[in-house]
Design a protein around this motif. Structure first.
Motif, PDB file in Angstrom:
ATOM      1  N   ILE A  32      58.999  63.639  39.551  1.00 28.47           N
ATOM      2  CA  ILE A  32      59.010  62.647  38.480  1.00 28.47           C
ATOM      3  C   ILE A  32      59.663  63.231  37.229  1.00 28.47           C
ATOM      4  O   ILE A  32      60.431  62.558  36.536  1.00 28.47           O
ATOM      5  CB  ILE A  32      57.576  62.161  38.188  1.00 28.47           C
ATOM      6  CG1 ILE A  32      57.128  61.154  39.251  1.00 28.47           C
ATOM      7  CG2 ILE A  32      57.489  61.532  36.804  1.00 28.47           C
ATOM      8  CD1 ILE A  32      55.729  60.631  39.044  1.00 28.47           C
ATOM      9  N   ALA A  33      59.349  64.495  36.943  1.00 28.80           N
ATOM     10  CA  ALA A  33      59.895  65.120  35.740  1.00 28.80           C
ATOM     11  C   ALA A  33      61.418  65.158  35.767  1.00 28.80           C
ATOM     12  O   ALA A  33      62.090  64.859  34.768  1.00 28.80           O
ATOM     13  CB  ALA A  33      59.334  66.534  35.591  1.00 28.80           C
ATOM     14  N   ALA A 127      55.392  74.595  37.026  1.00 31.70           N
ATOM     15  CA  ALA A 127      56.705  74.684  37.682  1.00 31.70           C
ATOM     16  C   ALA A 127      57.774  73.951  36.874  1.00 31.70           C
ATOM     17  O   ALA A 127      58.912  74.420  36.741  1.00 31.70           O
ATOM     18  CB  ALA A 127      56.626  74.114  39.095  1.00 31.70           C
ATOM     19  N   VAL A 128      57.405  72.777  36.335  1.00 26.83           N
ATOM     20  CA  VAL A 128      58.337  72.012  35.498  1.00 26.83           C
ATOM     21  C   VAL A 128      58.761  72.828  34.285  1.00 26.83           C
ATOM     22  O   VAL A 128      59.954  72.898  33.937  1.00 26.83           O
ATOM     23  CB  VAL A 128      57.680  70.687  35.055  1.00 26.83           C
ATOM     24  CG1 VAL A 128      58.503  70.013  33.955  1.00 26.83           C
ATOM     25  CG2 VAL A 128      57.531  69.743  36.242  1.00 26.83           C
ATOM     26  N   ALA A 152      65.066  71.191  30.266  1.00 31.73           N
ATOM     27  CA  ALA A 152      66.032  70.504  31.126  1.00 31.73           C
ATOM     28  C   ALA A 152      65.910  68.992  30.979  1.00 31.73           C
ATOM     29  O   ALA A 152      66.334  68.238  31.857  1.00 31.73           O
ATOM     30  CB  ALA A 152      65.815  70.908  32.581  1.00 31.73           C
ATOM     31  N   PHE A 153      65.358  68.543  29.852  1.00 33.60           N
ATOM     32  CA  PHE A 153      65.148  67.121  29.605  1.00 33.60           C
ATOM     33  C   PHE A 153      66.160  66.612  28.584  1.00 33.60           C
ATOM     34  O   PHE A 153      66.963  67.369  28.045  1.00 33.60           O
ATOM     35  CB  PHE A 153      63.725  66.876  29.094  1.00 33.60           C
ATOM     36  CG  PHE A 153      62.652  67.238  30.078  1.00 33.60           C
ATOM     37  CD1 PHE A 153      62.262  66.348  31.064  1.00 33.60           C
ATOM     38  CD2 PHE A 153      62.033  68.473  30.027  1.00 33.60           C
ATOM     39  CE1 PHE A 153      61.282  66.672  31.968  1.00 33.60           C
ATOM     40  CE2 PHE A 153      61.037  68.812  30.922  1.00 33.60           C
ATOM     41  CZ  PHE A 153      60.663  67.909  31.905  1.00 33.60           C
ATOM     42  N   ASN A 384      56.992  52.507  31.934  1.00 35.05           N
ATOM     43  CA  ASN A 384      58.222  52.545  32.725  1.00 35.05           C
ATOM     44  C   ASN A 384      57.966  53.135  34.100  1.00 35.05           C
ATOM     45  O   ASN A 384      56.970  53.836  34.325  1.00 35.05           O
ATOM     46  CB  ASN A 384      59.292  53.377  32.002  1.00 35.05           C
ATOM     47  CG  ASN A 384      59.701  52.753  30.690  1.00 35.05           C
ATOM     48  OD1 ASN A 384      60.124  51.602  30.643  1.00 35.05           O
ATOM     49  ND2 ASN A 384      59.558  53.498  29.611  1.00 35.05           N
ATOM     50  N   GLN A 385      58.883  52.872  35.008  1.00 32.18           N
ATOM     51  CA  GLN A 385      58.788  53.386  36.364  1.00 32.18           C
ATOM     52  C   GLN A 385      59.105  54.875  36.410  1.00 32.18           C
ATOM     53  O   GLN A 385      59.824  55.398  35.563  1.00 32.18           O
ATOM     54  CB  GLN A 385      59.731  52.627  37.304  1.00 32.18           C
ATOM     55  CG  GLN A 385      61.214  52.755  36.980  1.00 32.18           C
ATOM     56  CD  GLN A 385      61.707  51.754  35.969  1.00 32.18           C
ATOM     57  OE1 GLN A 385      60.994  51.382  35.045  1.00 32.18           O
ATOM     58  NE2 GLN A 385      62.958  51.300  36.148  1.00 32.18           N
ATOM     59  N   TYR A 386      58.561  55.540  37.419  1.00 33.54           N
ATOM     60  CA  TYR A 386      58.849  56.947  37.693  1.00 33.54           C
ATOM     61  C   TYR A 386      58.571  57.847  36.487  1.00 33.54           C
ATOM     62  O   TYR A 386      59.371  58.722  36.129  1.00 33.54           O
ATOM     63  CB  TYR A 386      60.305  57.134  38.150  1.00 33.54           C
ATOM     64  CG  TYR A 386      60.761  56.151  39.186  1.00 33.54           C
ATOM     65  CD1 TYR A 386      59.981  55.852  40.318  1.00 33.54           C
ATOM     66  CD2 TYR A 386      61.978  55.471  39.057  1.00 33.54           C
ATOM     67  CE1 TYR A 386      60.397  54.933  41.266  1.00 33.54           C
ATOM     68  CE2 TYR A 386      62.400  54.554  40.010  1.00 33.54           C
ATOM     69  CZ  TYR A 386      61.601  54.291  41.109  1.00 33.54           C
ATOM     70  OH  TYR A 386      62.020  53.369  42.040  1.00 33.54           O
ATOM     71  N   THR A 387      57.458  57.639  35.837  1.00 34.09           N
ATOM     72  CA  THR A 387      57.036  58.525  34.754  1.00 34.09           C
ATOM     73  C   THR A 387      55.659  59.079  35.098  1.00 34.09           C
ATOM     74  O   THR A 387      54.846  58.409  35.736  1.00 34.09           O
ATOM     75  CB  THR A 387      56.968  57.801  33.402  1.00 34.09           C
ATOM     76  OG1 THR A 387      55.987  56.764  33.455  1.00 34.09           O
ATOM     77  CG2 THR A 387      58.325  57.198  33.041  1.00 34.09           C
TER      78      THR A 387
END
Length: 432
Positions: A32-33, A127-128, A152-153, A384-387
């Protein structure tokens, strides 16, 4: 047939699938991240972790759907809003993706114990952050006038949420669930990575909200030591005092001083202007809103102006920095009511459990809910989706809707050292 039954139970029964559940939550957190970075392969991987379980044990996972009557209407309404959205295709696609993300969270609530969630979230968040520390970068913020670490965001706020979750889940492993020395050592490492990342990102909202969540969870841990009757007395005394303290801080120089530590002014780097514009836009279509994800669309004049004003050159990934204002713009008062039902219902539900017969998993989920409630006034984490916010908030709601009998039968017995919780507090030998 017996062997098949054992194999199925090992996948979907929380009492037996701890290791698999931890891995699933860890992978979910990482995918997801970085789904925006690695693309559809991570999104498909996210679905592959949860949807196949419906085919393995649909009857046992779905169970009685009636307890979810207050959880699903909001996402269904988001899909229905395609009927009046100016970008119907984007709305229906986003709505269905949002709905399926919520379904995955509700599946997880049926098959993943809170202990497994806490450990998986702790490892996954770590890990993220490690990936971001290895491959991340700094970015100049023209509004703040400083360089901040964004990992990496795309922004420091995205890094901030995972740093906050690393700290909160580490706190849960150390103080709220049964964990051995190796897990505790990993939790300390995760907490350290999270704290360092918060410092490097210089995200005031993430730092303040995680401090509030840790404080609330610590208070809940202390409160749980007393009998339900005394908990109620302490709670009804402490909450008004806390609210008065917040009001005094907000109306005095203390509020500005706290923000000044992070290099912020009282406008919260332009958030107050965004909120004002959001209110103005929301009242143009106050009942049903524009349509789910129908505002921040390239080519529309109003978002283009806001992107330009806030130096968003990518013209994506921006919002009103307030969950409720964002909801009003997209889904009007109807959507705001449906979302508020979930937020208020979940938070109030865990407060009620804390004041009655507290279990350790309730303490962990209370902390998660408190974090996202605090963030909801300055960020948009579960709209939102995928968060990770959507996944965790609806997991918490799903666990609240789960019948108490099933929660007990799940068998996750969690201890605090040698002492455990009972309905009258911490008694040696009592099982929760």
């Amino acid at each position: 047939m017996a062997t098949l039954r054992i194999s199925i139970d090992a996948l979907i029964m929380p009492v037996r699938n701890d290791r698999l559940a931890i891995v699933a939550v860890c992978l979910t957190t990482f995918m997801i991240a970085y789904a925006p970075l690695f693309g559809p392969i991570f999104i498909l991987g996210f679905y592959a972790l949860w949807f196949p379980l419906l085919f393995i044990g649909a009857k046992r996972i779905i169970g009685d759907p009636r307890p979810y009557y207050w959880i699903l209407p909001f996402s269904l309404f988001a899909c229905i809003s395609a009927a009046w959205s100016p970008v119907a295709g984007l709305t229906i696609r986003g709505g269905l993706q949002y709905l399926t993300t919520i379904v995955c969270a509700l599946i997880a609530a049926r098959v993943v114990s809170v202990r497994a969630l806490t450990i998986g979230l702790c490892i996954g968040s770590c890990a993220v952050l490690i990936y971001s520390l290895l491959f991340g970068q700094f970015s100049y913020d023209p509004l703040d006038g400083v360089y901040s670490f964004i990992g990496a965001f795309g922004s420091k706020n995205q890094l901030g949420i995972f740093a906050s979750l690393a700290v909160l889940s580490a706190f849960g492993v150390l103080f709220a669930i049964k964990a051995g020395r190796i897990l505790r050592a990993m939790a300390l490492a995760s907490g350290a990575f999270g704290t360092f990342s918060l410092y490097a990102a210089q995200s005031a909202t993430s730092t303040i909200t995680i401090a509030a969540a840790i404080g609330a969870t610590t208070g809940a841990l202390l409160l749980a030591k007393f009998s339900p009757r005394h908990r109620t007395v302490f709670f009804t005394t402490a909450v008004p005092a806390a609210l008065v303290s917040v009001i005094i801080a907000m109306t005095s120089g203390l509020y500005g001083a706290i923000l000044g530590v992070f290099g912020k002014d009282t406008t919260l780097t332009g958030r107050t202007y965004l909120w004002q514009r959001g209110f103005e836009i929301a009242h143009e279509q106050p009942i049903l809103g524009i349509g789910y994800q129908g505002f921040w669309v390239q080519g529309f004049s109003r978002p283009e102006v806001l992107w330009q004003q806030f130096y968003i050159t990518s013209r994506t990934g921006f919002h009103f920095h307030n969950t409720y204002i964002e909801t009003m713009v997209e889904l009007g008062y109807v959507g705001l009511f449906l979302l508020s039902t979930i937020v208020v219902g979940t938070f109030a539900g865990y407060i009620y459990r804390l004041l009655t017969a507290t279990r350790r998993d309730d303490l962990v989920l209370f902390g998660i809910t408190a974090l996202f409630l605090a963030r909801s006034f300055v960020e948009v984490d579960f709209l939102n989706q995928y968060t990770i916010g959507t996944f965790l908030v609806f997991y918490a709601a799903g666990m609240l809707a789960k019948p108490q009998r099933e929660r007990i039968e799940a068998g996750h017995r969690v201890f605090l050292g040698r002492n455990t919780l009972s309905s009258r507090g911490f008694n040696s030998g009592a099982v929760i």
